[in-house]
Design an enzyme around this catalytic site. Sequence first.
Site, PDB file in Angstrom:
ATOM      1  N   LYS A   1       0.859  -1.188   0.000  1.00 29.58           N
ATOM      2  CA  LYS A   1       0.000   0.000   0.000  1.00 29.58           C
ATOM      3  C   LYS A   1       0.887   1.226   0.000  1.00 29.58           C
ATOM      4  CE  LYS A   1      -4.494  -0.298   2.085  1.00 29.58           C
ATOM      5  NZ  LYS A   1      -5.237  -0.137   3.328  1.00 29.58           N
TER       6      LYS A   1
HETATM    7  C1  E4P Z   1      -8.510   0.478   2.823  1.00 27.80           C
HETATM    8  O1  E4P Z   1      -7.588  -0.083   2.281  1.00 27.80           O
HETATM    9  C2  E4P Z   1      -8.460   1.092   4.147  1.00 27.80           C
HETATM   10  O2  E4P Z   1      -7.824   0.180   5.026  1.00 27.80           O
HETATM   11  C3  E4P Z   1      -9.809   1.355   4.741  1.00 27.80           C
HETATM   12  O3  E4P Z   1     -10.838   1.048   3.854  1.00 27.80           O
HETATM   13  C4  E4P Z   1      -9.936   2.654   5.446  1.00 27.80           C
HETATM   14  O4  E4P Z   1     -11.242   2.747   5.960  1.00 27.80           O
HETATM   15  P1  E4P Z   1     -11.676   3.817   7.060  1.00 27.80           P
HETATM   16  O5  E4P Z   1     -11.868   5.125   6.374  1.00 27.80           O
HETATM   17  O6  E4P Z   1     -12.953   3.260   7.590  1.00 27.80           O
HETATM   18  O7  E4P Z   1     -10.581   3.852   8.085  1.00 27.80           O
END
Ligand code: E4P
Length: 216
Positions: free
Chosen positions: A84
């Site tokens: 990521k």
């Molecule tokens: C995606 O890869 C993220 O981990 C996630 O969807 C973030 O979500 P949030 O905005 O609920 O923290």
Amino acid sequence: MKIFIDSADINEIKEVASWGILDGVTTNPTLVCKTGRSFEECVSDISKIVDGSISVEAISTDAEGMVKEGVEWAKVNPKNITIKIPMSIEGLKAVKGLRAKKIMTNVTLVFSPNQALLAAKAGATFISPFVGRLDDISHFGMEIVGDIVQILKNYEFDTEVIVASVRNPLHVVEAVRMGAHIATIPFKVLKQMVEHPLTDIGIKKFFEDYKKIPKK
Ligand code: E4P
């Protein structure tokens, strides 16, 4: 449409994998922190359960550092580890570097179609627009998903869209309608997707009537 779970909780991941619908996992430092375990332990356990993309967040802020982290993580699970990379100039450079090493990337914290365009051009495997966080600040989060899907289609990029920051089942319905490739969904929302009050009533009624059928 592929379904990923947005979680680092091994019990949640095991449970959803047992449903036969799980194609991958996305984690982030916040989700791993909630488990009280190390990133390495979480990823190693997830790798034993899921044979699909497993997103792991790079924490370096420079491209060289992100690529180094990617190379180390790829040793843990060469087939499925996906790094990521936060959307930034250094992030774009890292995406290019990791693509050259055939390591999958997921450009995260994407909040606009232009960011998605640049990530796709740099060679991202996946792009994650965070729809819930946009909704939180009174922007229609799903709108950018439609735009991004269209951009990738228009120019035949091989990058896939992961609808992220999903907060409710309607986000998933919209994602499917818009032709997003993947949604990464929290455990709570996955369970909500299964449930319907009419299904529960129907199961109960059939069960009760079955009991009333005379036995041979
Ligand atoms: C995606 O890869 C993220 O981990 C996630 O969807 C973030 O979500 P949030 O905005 O609920 O923290």
